[in-house]
Design an enzyme around this catalytic site. Structure first.
Site, PDB file in Angstrom:
ATOM      1  N   ASP A 220     -81.998 -37.314  84.708  1.00 41.93           N
ATOM      2  CA  ASP A 220     -81.750 -35.889  84.537  1.00 41.93           C
ATOM      3  C   ASP A 220     -81.164 -35.612  83.145  1.00 41.93           C
ATOM      4  O   ASP A 220     -80.258 -36.329  82.701  1.00 41.93           O
ATOM      5  CB  ASP A 220     -80.755 -35.439  85.624  1.00 41.93           C
ATOM      6  CG  ASP A 220     -80.578 -33.938  85.656  1.00 41.93           C
ATOM      7  OD1 ASP A 220     -81.564 -33.237  85.936  1.00 41.93           O
ATOM      8  OD2 ASP A 220     -79.456 -33.456  85.407  1.00 41.93           O
ATOM      9  N   GLU A 269     -84.058 -56.923  84.351  1.00 41.14           N
ATOM     10  CA  GLU A 269     -83.444 -58.032  85.086  1.00 41.14           C
ATOM     11  C   GLU A 269     -84.001 -58.118  86.502  1.00 41.14           C
ATOM     12  O   GLU A 269     -83.841 -59.116  87.189  1.00 41.14           O
ATOM     13  CB  GLU A 269     -81.934 -57.812  85.210  1.00 41.14           C
ATOM     14  CG  GLU A 269     -81.158 -58.034  83.953  1.00 41.14           C
ATOM     15  CD  GLU A 269     -79.724 -57.556  84.141  1.00 41.14           C
ATOM     16  OE1 GLU A 269     -79.257 -57.434  85.302  1.00 41.14           O
ATOM     17  OE2 GLU A 269     -79.080 -57.294  83.118  1.00 41.14           O
TER      18      GLU A 269
HETATM   19  C1  NOJ Z   1     -82.493 -30.553  85.402  1.00 43.26           C
HETATM   20  C2  NOJ Z   1     -82.731 -30.405  86.858  1.00 43.26           C
HETATM   21  O1  NOJ Z   1     -84.103 -30.555  87.104  1.00 43.26           O
HETATM   22  C3  NOJ Z   1     -82.202 -29.045  87.238  1.00 43.26           C
HETATM   23  O2  NOJ Z   1     -82.567 -28.700  88.548  1.00 43.26           O
HETATM   24  C4  NOJ Z   1     -80.712 -29.048  87.047  1.00 43.26           C
HETATM   25  O3  NOJ Z   1     -80.204 -27.750  87.304  1.00 43.26           O
HETATM   26  C5  NOJ Z   1     -80.339 -29.447  85.633  1.00 43.26           C
HETATM   27  N1  NOJ Z   1     -81.074 -30.587  85.165  1.00 43.26           N
HETATM   28  C6  NOJ Z   1     -78.880 -29.799  85.546  1.00 43.26           C
HETATM   29  O4  NOJ Z   1     -78.641 -31.016  86.192  1.00 43.26           O
END
Ligand code: NOJ
Length: 549
Positions: A220, A269
């Protein structure tokens, strides 16, 4: 509370049929949004046992891997992207034992499992952040986040001019007067990746899930971890959005790459080709390719492709540039049309006409699946689900909806629970007819359930199944690195792909009228009814056809 699984899966428990070398280079990966996929216990919220019970559906659909959005312990300020404990499953989704069972079942079916990891920020309920608040200004626990004094008299102004992606300042002031940085909601404090403990903690989190048997991670905000030294002002007033392409001191900084090199070493790994895919919104595909140099990550989402409209020139351009950029680092290109953050492509392409939207969506999907590399599907697109645009304000949960205009605050419309079966909501999402679902489904979804579409050759579901089956079998689909463009009239894209064992042609008519085109072969799959002529064929408006040449 973290639960510990005593019986970690052996690393060789990954599925056999993907023992193909570098399975991820051409994989079709299906995104499950756990809140909205299947509710096993009837509380209106999707959960892990619900997903496990539906895995055979995904197997039958014909995907190679499943990516799960976060199911970790979280107060749900941003639907689970605010993680309070990275090693625990939130009780609303189940237990760690359920997660292990999900991985085991998926592997037994030959499906790979990719989980989300959220390293840019945690929840304000995470133990480290609570400790930092308690410990006070200048204390070591505060150094794991970005705490600063404010500007102006008495420090009443934020330390710099950064805006949260969800709207409003990217800083929140705490009781003792210091401010902390959050690129997203105030409940999502950003980690300080200059701190070695943050690196160590995420290495340990990766190992925890790899030991449990997952095949990889979706990272993310992969482009956000490192901030420019000194946290300098941006100096302009334009709102920065996740979808934006602006160059800012907190996205796509060169320092992130060293982090991913260390992650790659950890992945290597483990046996079984574990992978990582970056959610990196960068200004260009070339910048995205930097995350995929041979010692870094395996894939990055192609958001430039996702944001390209239904436009022949635009698509050809982004396809060419993506392939060029990815080939330069020997990484597979990826393609995606929908996810849990954007308006579903069926609605994006509709221009106010739902039938046109579905026609184009199917054509766009078939184009995407014809391209070399890996493709991502978002749950429900195989049912032709449209965006739900009529949700009442009181049921909305997207934090951006409550905070100014960040992303329009409209992400709930693509997160409405899946319709599986029956005539009444929640359409088999939960066990009881008339039972709850955390967002309401439109009554018309009774015609879009998986049950209603199953076995109907004209349904969107059967179209996806057919396309995925052909993609899996035809030697010139998926694999490879290039497309050979063929001459085509305006508004039509045509390309050939060859392998030693077969040649394949894809035609896409993006225009609003049929176009006559020399018949390239026999039809493998088409997104609309097509009657091939002996020498020329009328390509229907808004259609894609796969041909065996
Ligand atoms: C990207 C994620 O896909 C989204 O849903 C989220 O709100 C933001 N990152 C923050 O984590």
């Amino acid at each position: 509370m973290t639960q510990h699984v005593t019986t970690a899966l052996p690393a060789d428990a990954t599925p056999d049929d993907s023992a193909r070398r570098e399975w991820w280079r051409e994989a079709v990966i299906y995104q499950v949004y756990p809140r909205s996929f299947a509710d096993g216990n009837g509380d209106g919220m999707g959960d892990l046992p619900g997903i496990t019970a539906r895995l055979p559906y995904l197997k039958r659909l014909g995907v190679d891997a499943v990516w799960f959005s976060p199911f970790y312990a979280s107060p749900q300020a941003d639907a689970g992207y605010d993680v309070a404990d990275y090693r625990a499953v939130d009780p609303m989704f189940g237990t760690l034992t359920d997660a292990a069972e999900l991985v085991r079942e998926a592997h037994a079916l030959g499906l790979r499992v990719i989980v989300d990891v959220v390293p840019n920020h945690c929840s304000d309920q995470h133990a480290w952040f609570r400790e930092a608040l308690r410990a006070g200004p200048g204390s070591p626990p505060r150094e794991r986040f970005h705490f600063r004094s404010g500007k102006g008299e008495g420090g009443h102004l934020p330390p710099n001019d950064w805006e949260s992606v969800f709207g409003g300042p990217a800083w929140t002031r705490v009781e003792d007067g210091e401010w902390y940085l959050h690129l997203f909601a105030p409940e999502q404090p950003d980690f300080n990746w200059d701190h070695p403990a943050v690196h160590e903690e995420f290495h340990s989190i990766l190992r925890f899930w790899l030991d449990l048997g997952v095949d990889g991670f979706r990272i993310d905000v992969a482009h956000g971890l490192v901030k420019a030294a000194g946290l300098p002002d941006i100096g302009h007033e334009e709102q920065v959005s996740l979808l934006g392409k602006q160059s800012v001191p907190y996205f796509d900084q060169d320092g992130v790459h060293e982090i991913y090199r260390s992650w790659r070493r950890i992945l290597q790994e483990y046996a079984g080709e574990r992978i990582a895919v970056a959610e990196a919104w960068t200004p260009t595909v070339e910048r995205s390719a930097r995350y995929l140099r041979p010692d870094e990550l395996h894939q990055a989402f192609n958001f430039e492709y996702l944001t390209t409209g239904w436009d022949a020139d635009g698509l050809r351009d982004v396809i060419d540039r993506s392939l060029r950029a990815m080939n330069a680092v020997q990484a597979p290109a990826t393609w995606v049309l929908s996810n849990h953050d954007v308006v579903r492509h069926c609605t994006r392409f509709a221009d106010g006409d739902a039938a046109r939207g579905l026609r184009r969506a199917k054509a766009a999907t078939l184009l995407m699946l014809a391209l070399p590399g890996s493709a991502y599907l978002y749950q429900g697109e195989e049912l032709g689900l449209p965006e739900v645009t009529e949700l009442p304000d009181e049921v909305r949960q997207d934090p951006a909806f409550f905070r100014s205009t960040g992303q329009g605050g409209r992400r709930d419309g693509c997160r409405v629970p899946m319709p599986w079966s029956g005539q009444r909501a929640p359409f088999g999402f939960g066990p009881a007819e008339g039972g709850p679902s955390w967002l309401p489904q439109p009554a018309g979804w009774r015609d879009l359930t998986a049950e209603a579409q199953d076995g109907d050759p004209s349904s969107t579901l059967e179209f996806y199944r057919r396309a995925l089956a052909v993609r899996r079998e035809h030697p010139a689909l998926g694999a490879g690195r290039d497309v050979e463009w063929l001459d085509a009239p305006e508004g039509v894209l045509a390309f050939r792909r060859t392998s030693p064992r077969g040649t394949f042609v894809c035609t896409v008519n993006l225009s609003a009228a049929p176009v006559v085109y020399p018949t390239p072969g026999t039809v493998l799959v088409s997104s609309a009814d097509v009657t091939p002529g002996a020498t020329a064929t009328n390509l229907p408006a808004d259609s894609t056809v796969w041909w065996a040449a």
